[in-house]
Design a protein around this motif. Structure first.
Motif, PDB file in Angstrom:
ATOM      1  N   LEU A  12       0.805  -1.223   0.000  1.00  0.00           N
ATOM      2  CA  LEU A  12       0.000   0.000   0.000  1.00  0.00           C
ATOM      3  C   LEU A  12       0.836   1.270   0.000  1.00  0.00           C
ATOM      4  O   LEU A  12       0.499   2.239  -0.655  1.00  0.00           O
ATOM      5  CB  LEU A  12      -0.866   0.008   1.263  1.00  0.00           C
ATOM      6  N   LEU A  13       1.894   1.247   0.728  1.00  0.00           N
ATOM      7  CA  LEU A  13       2.675   2.478   0.886  1.00  0.00           C
ATOM      8  C   LEU A  13       3.097   3.110  -0.437  1.00  0.00           C
ATOM      9  O   LEU A  13       2.938   4.320  -0.601  1.00  0.00           O
ATOM     10  CB  LEU A  13       3.893   2.202   1.771  1.00  0.00           C
ATOM     11  N   PRO A  14       3.619   2.338  -1.378  1.00  0.00           N
ATOM     12  CA  PRO A  14       3.967   2.947  -2.673  1.00  0.00           C
ATOM     13  C   PRO A  14       2.758   3.547  -3.359  1.00  0.00           C
ATOM     14  O   PRO A  14       2.853   4.600  -4.004  1.00  0.00           O
ATOM     15  CB  PRO A  14       4.529   1.776  -3.477  1.00  0.00           C
ATOM     16  N   LEU A  15       1.613   2.901  -3.236  1.00  0.00           N
ATOM     17  CA  LEU A  15       0.398   3.424  -3.856  1.00  0.00           C
ATOM     18  C   LEU A  15      -0.007   4.731  -3.204  1.00  0.00           C
ATOM     19  O   LEU A  15      -0.397   5.684  -3.863  1.00  0.00           O
ATOM     20  CB  LEU A  15      -0.745   2.411  -3.709  1.00  0.00           C
ATOM     21  N   TYR A  16       0.088   4.746  -1.900  1.00  0.00           N
ATOM     22  CA  TYR A  16      -0.322   5.955  -1.195  1.00  0.00           C
ATOM     23  C   TYR A  16       0.632   7.098  -1.509  1.00  0.00           C
ATOM     24  O   TYR A  16       0.222   8.230  -1.724  1.00  0.00           O
ATOM     25  CB  TYR A  16      -0.343   5.691   0.313  1.00  0.00           C
ATOM     26  N   TYR A  17       1.883   6.751  -1.579  1.00  0.00           N
ATOM     27  CA  TYR A  17       2.867   7.758  -1.941  1.00  0.00           C
ATOM     28  C   TYR A  17       2.572   8.260  -3.347  1.00  0.00           C
ATOM     29  O   TYR A  17       2.706   9.438  -3.657  1.00  0.00           O
ATOM     30  CB  TYR A  17       4.265   7.143  -1.882  1.00  0.00           C
ATOM     31  N   ASP A  18       2.124   7.329  -4.194  1.00  0.00           N
ATOM     32  CA  ASP A  18       1.845   7.660  -5.587  1.00  0.00           C
ATOM     33  C   ASP A  18       0.653   8.601  -5.698  1.00  0.00           C
ATOM     34  O   ASP A  18       0.494   9.306  -6.679  1.00  0.00           O
ATOM     35  CB  ASP A  18       1.567   6.367  -6.357  1.00  0.00           C
ATOM     36  N   ASN A  19      -0.196   8.601  -4.704  1.00  0.00           N
ATOM     37  CA  ASN A  19      -1.417   9.420  -4.778  1.00  0.00           C
ATOM     38  C   ASN A  19      -1.068  10.900  -4.826  1.00  0.00           C
ATOM     39  O   ASN A  19      -1.900  11.749  -5.135  1.00  0.00           O
ATOM     40  CB  ASN A  19      -2.387   9.075  -3.649  1.00  0.00           C
TER      41      ASN A  19
ATOM     42  N   GLU B 202      -7.571   4.484  -0.443  1.00  0.00           N
ATOM     43  CA  GLU B 202      -8.636   4.896   0.467  1.00  0.00           C
ATOM     44  C   GLU B 202      -9.709   3.820   0.582  1.00  0.00           C
ATOM     45  O   GLU B 202     -10.266   3.588   1.653  1.00  0.00           O
ATOM     46  CB  GLU B 202      -9.244   6.206  -0.015  1.00  0.00           C
ATOM     47  N   GLU B 203     -10.001   3.135  -0.534  1.00  0.00           N
ATOM     48  CA  GLU B 203     -10.979   2.045  -0.487  1.00  0.00           C
ATOM     49  C   GLU B 203     -10.472   0.904   0.384  1.00  0.00           C
ATOM     50  O   GLU B 203     -11.230   0.261   1.105  1.00  0.00           O
ATOM     51  CB  GLU B 203     -11.267   1.539  -1.899  1.00  0.00           C
ATOM     52  N   HIS B 204      -9.180   0.650   0.316  1.00  0.00           N
ATOM     53  CA  HIS B 204      -8.606  -0.407   1.145  1.00  0.00           C
ATOM     54  C   HIS B 204      -8.630  -0.013   2.618  1.00  0.00           C
ATOM     55  O   HIS B 204      -8.935  -0.823   3.485  1.00  0.00           O
ATOM     56  CB  HIS B 204      -7.172  -0.701   0.701  1.00  0.00           C
ATOM     57  N   LEU B 205      -8.335   1.231   2.893  1.00  0.00           N
ATOM     58  CA  LEU B 205      -8.268   1.679   4.276  1.00  0.00           C
ATOM     59  C   LEU B 205      -9.614   1.541   4.974  1.00  0.00           C
ATOM     60  O   LEU B 205      -9.679   1.346   6.192  1.00  0.00           O
ATOM     61  CB  LEU B 205      -7.803   3.141   4.330  1.00  0.00           C
TER      62      LEU B 205
ATOM     63  N   LYS C  15      -4.567   1.367   7.875  1.00  0.00           N
ATOM     64  CA  LYS C  15      -4.970   2.727   8.222  1.00  0.00           C
ATOM     65  C   LYS C  15      -4.071   3.284   9.315  1.00  0.00           C
ATOM     66  O   LYS C  15      -3.573   4.401   9.225  1.00  0.00           O
ATOM     67  CB  LYS C  15      -6.428   2.714   8.684  1.00  0.00           C
ATOM     68  N   ILE C  16      -3.855   2.475  10.326  1.00  0.00           N
ATOM     69  CA  ILE C  16      -2.990   2.902  11.425  1.00  0.00           C
ATOM     70  C   ILE C  16      -1.566   3.099  10.939  1.00  0.00           C
ATOM     71  O   ILE C  16      -0.897   4.072  11.278  1.00  0.00           O
ATOM     72  CB  ILE C  16      -3.035   1.855  12.563  1.00  0.00           C
TER      73      ILE C  16
ATOM     74  N   ILE D  92       2.834   7.308   9.110  1.00  0.00           N
ATOM     75  CA  ILE D  92       3.825   7.849   8.173  1.00  0.00           C
ATOM     76  C   ILE D  92       3.268   9.020   7.378  1.00  0.00           C
ATOM     77  O   ILE D  92       3.923   9.560   6.505  1.00  0.00           O
ATOM     78  CB  ILE D  92       4.304   6.772   7.193  1.00  0.00           C
ATOM     79  N   GLN D  93       2.046   9.397   7.674  1.00  0.00           N
ATOM     80  CA  GLN D  93       1.376  10.426   6.882  1.00  0.00           C
ATOM     81  C   GLN D  93       2.158  11.736   6.893  1.00  0.00           C
ATOM     82  O   GLN D  93       2.199  12.463   5.909  1.00  0.00           O
ATOM     83  CB  GLN D  93      -0.029  10.658   7.432  1.00  0.00           C
ATOM     84  N   ALA D  94       2.792  12.033   7.986  1.00  0.00           N
ATOM     85  CA  ALA D  94       3.562  13.269   8.080  1.00  0.00           C
ATOM     86  C   ALA D  94       4.657  13.283   7.024  1.00  0.00           C
ATOM     87  O   ALA D  94       4.884  14.289   6.360  1.00  0.00           O
ATOM     88  CB  ALA D  94       4.155  13.396   9.470  1.00  0.00           C
ATOM     89  N   ASP D  95       5.322  12.149   6.862  1.00  0.00           N
ATOM     90  CA  ASP D  95       6.389  12.073   5.867  1.00  0.00           C
ATOM     91  C   ASP D  95       5.831  12.212   4.465  1.00  0.00           C
ATOM     92  O   ASP D  95       6.407  12.854   3.604  1.00  0.00           O
ATOM     93  CB  ASP D  95       7.111  10.731   5.985  1.00  0.00           C
ATOM     94  N   ILE D  96       4.679  11.595   4.208  1.00  0.00           N
ATOM     95  CA  ILE D  96       4.073  11.671   2.883  1.00  0.00           C
ATOM     96  C   ILE D  96       3.682  13.111   2.564  1.00  0.00           C
ATOM     97  O   ILE D  96       3.925  13.602   1.473  1.00  0.00           O
ATOM     98  CB  ILE D  96       2.837  10.755   2.803  1.00  0.00           C
ATOM     99  N   LYS D  97       3.106  13.779   3.513  1.00  0.00           N
ATOM    100  CA  LYS D  97       2.685  15.159   3.279  1.00  0.00           C
ATOM    101  C   LYS D  97       3.881  16.040   2.940  1.00  0.00           C
ATOM    102  O   LYS D  97       3.789  16.921   2.099  1.00  0.00           O
ATOM    103  CB  LYS D  97       1.952  15.686   4.518  1.00  0.00           C
TER     104      LYS D  97
END
Ligand SMILES: [Zn+2]
Length: 50
Positions: A5-12, A23-26, A33-34, A39-44
Protein backbone atom coordinates in the motif's frame (compact mmCIF):
# COMPACT_ATOMS: atom_id res chain seq x y z
CA UNK A 1 -0.23 -5.64 2.68
CA UNK A 2 1.02 -2.44 4.18
CA UNK A 3 4.19 -2.63 2.15
CA UNK A 4 2.09 -2.98 -1.00
CA UNK A 5 0.00 0.00 0.00
CA UNK A 6 2.67 2.48 0.89
CA UNK A 7 3.97 2.95 -2.67
CA UNK A 8 0.40 3.42 -3.86
CA UNK A 9 -0.32 5.95 -1.19
CA UNK A 10 2.87 7.76 -1.94
CA UNK A 11 1.85 7.66 -5.59
CA UNK A 12 -1.42 9.42 -4.78
CA UNK A 13 0.65 12.56 -4.70
CA UNK A 14 0.31 12.47 -8.48
CA UNK A 15 -2.45 9.95 -9.14
CA UNK A 16 -6.12 10.12 -8.18
CA UNK A 17 -6.56 6.46 -9.15
CA UNK A 18 -3.93 5.31 -6.70
CA UNK A 19 -5.36 7.51 -4.00
CA UNK A 20 -8.81 5.98 -4.54
CA UNK A 21 -7.43 2.43 -4.37
CA UNK A 22 -5.69 3.12 -1.11
CA UNK A 23 -8.64 4.90 0.47
CA UNK A 24 -10.98 2.04 -0.49
CA UNK A 25 -8.61 -0.41 1.15
CA UNK A 26 -8.27 1.68 4.28
CA UNK A 27 -12.03 1.50 4.80
CA UNK A 28 -11.76 -2.25 5.39
CA UNK A 29 -8.23 -2.57 6.75
CA UNK A 30 -7.63 -0.95 10.11
CA UNK A 31 -4.04 -2.17 10.21
CA UNK A 32 -3.03 -0.31 7.10
CA UNK A 33 -4.97 2.73 8.22
CA UNK A 34 -2.99 2.90 11.43
CA UNK A 35 0.25 2.23 9.62
CA UNK A 36 -0.37 4.94 7.08
CA UNK A 37 -1.41 7.39 9.76
CA UNK A 38 1.99 6.85 11.35
CA UNK A 39 3.82 7.85 8.17
CA UNK A 40 1.38 10.43 6.88
CA UNK A 41 3.56 13.27 8.08
CA UNK A 42 6.39 12.07 5.87
CA UNK A 43 4.07 11.67 2.88
CA UNK A 44 2.68 15.16 3.28
CA UNK A 45 6.18 16.54 3.28
CA UNK A 46 6.86 14.65 0.06
CA UNK A 47 3.83 16.16 -1.62
CA UNK A 48 5.73 19.39 -1.81
CA UNK A 49 8.10 17.76 -4.27
CA UNK A 50 5.42 16.61 -6.70
ZN1 LIG B 1 -4.28 -3.60 4.52
Amino acid sequence: MVKDLLPLYYDNVCSDDSKRMVEEHLVECEICKIELDSIQADIKLSVEDC
